[in-house]
Scaffold this motif. Sequence first.
Motif, mmCIF file in Angstrom:
data_model
loop_
_atom_site.group_PDB
_atom_site.id
_atom_site.type_symbol
_atom_site.label_atom_id
_atom_site.label_comp_id
_atom_site.label_asym_id
_atom_site.label_seq_id
_atom_site.Cartn_x
_atom_site.Cartn_y
_atom_site.Cartn_z
ATOM 1 N N ILE A 61 -3.729 10.300 4.010
ATOM 2 C CA ILE A 61 -2.460 10.544 3.377
ATOM 3 C C ILE A 61 -2.467 10.726 1.808
ATOM 4 O O ILE A 61 -3.380 10.063 1.125
ATOM 5 C CB ILE A 61 -1.579 9.226 3.527
ATOM 6 N N VAL A 62 -1.800 11.820 1.186
ATOM 7 C CA VAL A 62 -1.562 11.886 -0.413
ATOM 8 C C VAL A 62 -0.454 11.529 -0.685
ATOM 9 O O VAL A 62 -0.278 11.374 -1.965
ATOM 10 C CB VAL A 62 -2.010 13.169 -0.583
ATOM 11 N N HIS A 86 13.125 -5.634 2.884
ATOM 12 C CA HIS A 86 12.185 -5.932 1.842
ATOM 13 C C HIS A 86 11.329 -6.929 2.067
ATOM 14 O O HIS A 86 10.209 -6.781 1.407
ATOM 15 C CB HIS A 86 13.272 -6.338 0.600
ATOM 16 N N LEU A 87 11.881 -7.945 2.863
ATOM 17 C CA LEU A 87 10.758 -9.089 2.726
ATOM 18 C C LEU A 87 9.776 -8.674 3.641
ATOM 19 O O LEU A 87 8.383 -9.088 3.259
ATOM 20 C CB LEU A 87 11.628 -10.225 3.781
ATOM 21 N N ARG A 88 9.871 -7.886 4.854
ATOM 22 C CA ARG A 88 8.642 -7.279 5.579
ATOM 23 C C ARG A 88 7.776 -6.633 4.651
ATOM 24 O O ARG A 88 6.471 -6.740 4.770
ATOM 25 C CB ARG A 88 9.086 -6.753 6.743
ATOM 26 N N GLN A 89 8.299 -5.691 3.909
ATOM 27 C CA GLN A 89 7.479 -4.733 3.295
ATOM 28 C C GLN A 89 6.600 -5.521 2.247
ATOM 29 O O GLN A 89 5.501 -5.142 2.037
ATOM 30 C CB GLN A 89 8.567 -3.834 2.437
ATOM 31 N N SER A 90 7.049 -6.313 1.567
ATOM 32 C CA SER A 90 6.246 -6.995 0.605
ATOM 33 C C SER A 90 5.042 -7.797 0.891
ATOM 34 O O SER A 90 4.037 -7.622 0.082
ATOM 35 C CB SER A 90 7.289 -8.571 -0.110
ATOM 36 N N HIS A 91 4.970 -7.876 2.109
ATOM 37 C CA HIS A 91 3.630 -8.380 2.814
ATOM 38 C C HIS A 91 2.539 -7.275 3.298
ATOM 39 O O HIS A 91 1.655 -7.325 3.429
ATOM 40 C CB HIS A 91 3.761 -9.581 3.649
ATOM 41 N N ILE A 92 3.425 -6.115 4.020
ATOM 42 C CA ILE A 92 2.628 -5.096 4.487
ATOM 43 C C ILE A 92 2.128 -4.218 3.504
ATOM 44 O O ILE A 92 1.175 -3.466 3.551
ATOM 45 C CB ILE A 92 3.333 -4.464 5.502
ATOM 46 N N VAL A 93 2.961 -4.035 2.480
ATOM 47 C CA VAL A 93 2.624 -2.908 1.105
ATOM 48 C C VAL A 93 0.980 -3.205 0.607
ATOM 49 O O VAL A 93 0.347 -1.917 0.466
ATOM 50 C CB VAL A 93 3.596 -3.119 0.030
ATOM 51 N N PRO A 94 0.672 -4.181 0.431
ATOM 52 C CA PRO A 94 -0.683 -4.244 0.202
ATOM 53 C C PRO A 94 -1.777 -3.635 1.062
ATOM 54 O O PRO A 94 -2.770 -3.193 0.621
ATOM 55 C CB PRO A 94 -1.011 -5.898 -0.530
ATOM 56 N N TYR A 95 -1.453 -3.990 2.162
ATOM 57 C CA TYR A 95 -2.564 -3.718 3.276
ATOM 58 C C TYR A 95 -2.273 -2.143 3.435
ATOM 59 O O TYR A 95 -3.609 -1.443 3.509
ATOM 60 C CB TYR A 95 -2.030 -4.339 4.328
ATOM 61 N N ILE A 96 -1.197 -1.456 3.452
ATOM 62 C CA ILE A 96 -1.143 -0.032 3.505
ATOM 63 C C ILE A 96 -1.692 0.657 2.455
ATOM 64 O O ILE A 96 -2.563 1.590 2.357
ATOM 65 C CB ILE A 96 0.327 0.317 3.677
ATOM 66 N N LEU A 97 -1.503 0.079 1.005
ATOM 67 C CA LEU A 97 -2.011 0.605 -0.032
ATOM 68 C C LEU A 97 -3.631 0.665 -0.077
ATOM 69 O O LEU A 97 -4.330 1.617 -0.564
ATOM 70 C CB LEU A 97 -1.424 0.091 -1.330
ATOM 71 N N LEU A 98 -4.103 -0.521 0.570
ATOM 72 C CA LEU A 98 -5.580 -0.404 0.711
ATOM 73 C C LEU A 98 -6.139 0.493 1.630
ATOM 74 O O LEU A 98 -7.285 0.857 1.189
ATOM 75 C CB LEU A 98 -6.003 -2.122 1.096
ATOM 76 N N ALA A 99 -5.394 0.638 2.539
ATOM 77 C CA ALA A 99 -5.865 1.681 3.478
ATOM 78 C C ALA A 99 -5.646 3.048 3.253
ATOM 79 O O ALA A 99 -6.502 3.998 3.748
ATOM 80 C CB ALA A 99 -5.060 1.417 5.004
ATOM 81 N N CYS A 100 -4.630 3.630 2.389
ATOM 82 C CA CYS A 100 -4.511 4.713 1.953
ATOM 83 C C CYS A 100 -5.066 4.988 0.436
ATOM 84 O O CYS A 100 -4.517 5.015 -0.405
ATOM 85 C CB CYS A 100 -2.814 5.092 1.913
ATOM 86 N N VAL A 101 -6.574 5.073 0.445
ATOM 87 C CA VAL A 101 -7.096 5.256 -0.767
ATOM 88 C C VAL A 101 -6.999 6.536 -1.277
ATOM 89 O O VAL A 101 -7.462 6.547 -2.489
ATOM 90 C CB VAL A 101 -8.743 5.052 -0.291
ATOM 91 N N ASN A 102 -6.511 7.527 -0.967
ATOM 92 C CA ASN A 102 -6.440 8.745 -1.484
ATOM 93 C C ASN A 102 -5.076 9.272 -1.756
ATOM 94 O O ASN A 102 -4.834 10.568 -1.916
ATOM 95 C CB ASN A 102 -7.095 9.862 -0.560
#
Length: 558
Positions: free
Chosen positions: A395-396, A405-421
Amino acid sequence: MKNPTLFEDLSNEVLCEIFDYLNAFDLFLTFASLNERISTILKYIRFHIIVDSMYCRYQIEFLSHHLTFHSHQVISLDICNKICDQINTIAYLFDRYEFPSLRFCTFRCLDASSKLKNVIKQLKKQTQLVSLHIFQSYDTKYDYLSRNHAHLFSEMVLLNIPLSLRCATLRFHYDYSQLITSTIINTNLTYLELLFYGTFDKISIYSLISVLRIYKSLRQLNVIIKSPNMIQHNTNFNISNALSINKNDLPIVASLKKFDLQILTQFDIHSLGLILHCMPNLHEISFTFITKDLNTPFIDVLLNGNIWQQILISHVQYLNKFNIHISLLTDEGLFDLKSILDSFRCFVTQFDGWHMAISRLETFEGPRTFYRYFYRNESREYIDNLSSLIDLSSIVTLEFRDRNHLRQSHIVPYILLACVNIKKLIMRTSLLVLPIVIDNPHLILTFSRIEYLRLFDDYLYFKSKPGTKIVQCFPCLTKIEIRVYWLDYCIPVIDTFLAGFGKLRFMIVEFVGNDLPDVPISRNYVIEKRRQSFGLNRNDEYKVNVMLGDDDLHISIP
């Protein structure tokens, strides 16, 4: 290095090769009056004109002045019709020059101006035109091309096709009704992209049969089929026109290898089989289906991988790549995601060497109340499920839409870590500045690769501290867009961005109000700020542009 090679030491052949990579405007600005040798070379090279939305009128006038002596050398045009302080840019240039050597032509953001008739007239005279691409907004509200001009462009490109034309894109909202009655056969076009738009009684997937009957040499076909929003809620799904189709009378396009189909209206998966029958040698299919209406018939069949397998095996035996993207609005629990995924695994288990990619299946949930620990425990499982649908490392562009918003706040770091590019990140400002996101040391590498950041929908008073953190986190940023409530309160953060982002090229600030009688962010102000922070080259200062509108501020920097 004792004997460095200077620019003027390069041979004419090398200089011509270098100039071929440059935009005509930059060439004229830099070399037009340099010396007699360069001026002579400029008389014989090919020119490429690129005009994007950040251009200004004085740049167009400068370009036009030099085209007086070089318009016959222009082989490619890529022009945005609306620039910072002028519209009808395309007509402005075509009214002055004929571009007899034009081979590649791209128009963007056309409007309803009557001046386009002369542009169409000029295009009809072109004898070397190989490709013509017209790109309008996907949103009908912002596609300003009139139906009359859409008809004229489509008639010129699709029916009165220049003999030299090989590639064409007509991405504007139109039904192409003239194709139904056409009896011509064309063997020139090898690439075609169309956007069919109209009510369901006028356009459907069967509209493609007319296209395939006419264009017999296509190698790639991209089609978008859309209907007005008002019919999305019509549950009377009628495919009676399919009954009159004689399978033995369908056209066959043996040369077609790639097919991209996007459906944004009612759809029956079995109708796709008739279309695929016309493409026996297809190698790649990309299919997108987007709907907000769960009353769309056959939705369960559409989500069944085994049905897809049967259709593809029956009609396209040479297929080796199948991309599918289905996006729908649903309630949690209405579909069994695991069963859906398992049904598509047949492509992996039964076909050796296949490149299967299910781009995305989205389930949008309504607002619900959950405890914080629930989201934390579910985040890892969420990422695992998402990873089974798509390779997150590919994903670029990543967008976190404005939902829970509440749910996103905890999922965001995991998604950003997985989408390294990822290169482009779109999210709420308040979500980014949460400590769990912006202060997360594990995200330093991900943030350092992002080049485009868009922060939306909060209308926040942007304080300087979050602004400084954003500068520190995104060192490679070249474009940033933010939305605030008051422009005057945002001046400090604009200063922070101008002084902090060394690679910044564009900044857009949207605002609701502005109490300042004289906004200090002027062109000279930006030049001085960049000069102080990064030593802005005086030869590049002409490229700095600042535009203040009623509700937005645009800054472009070389």
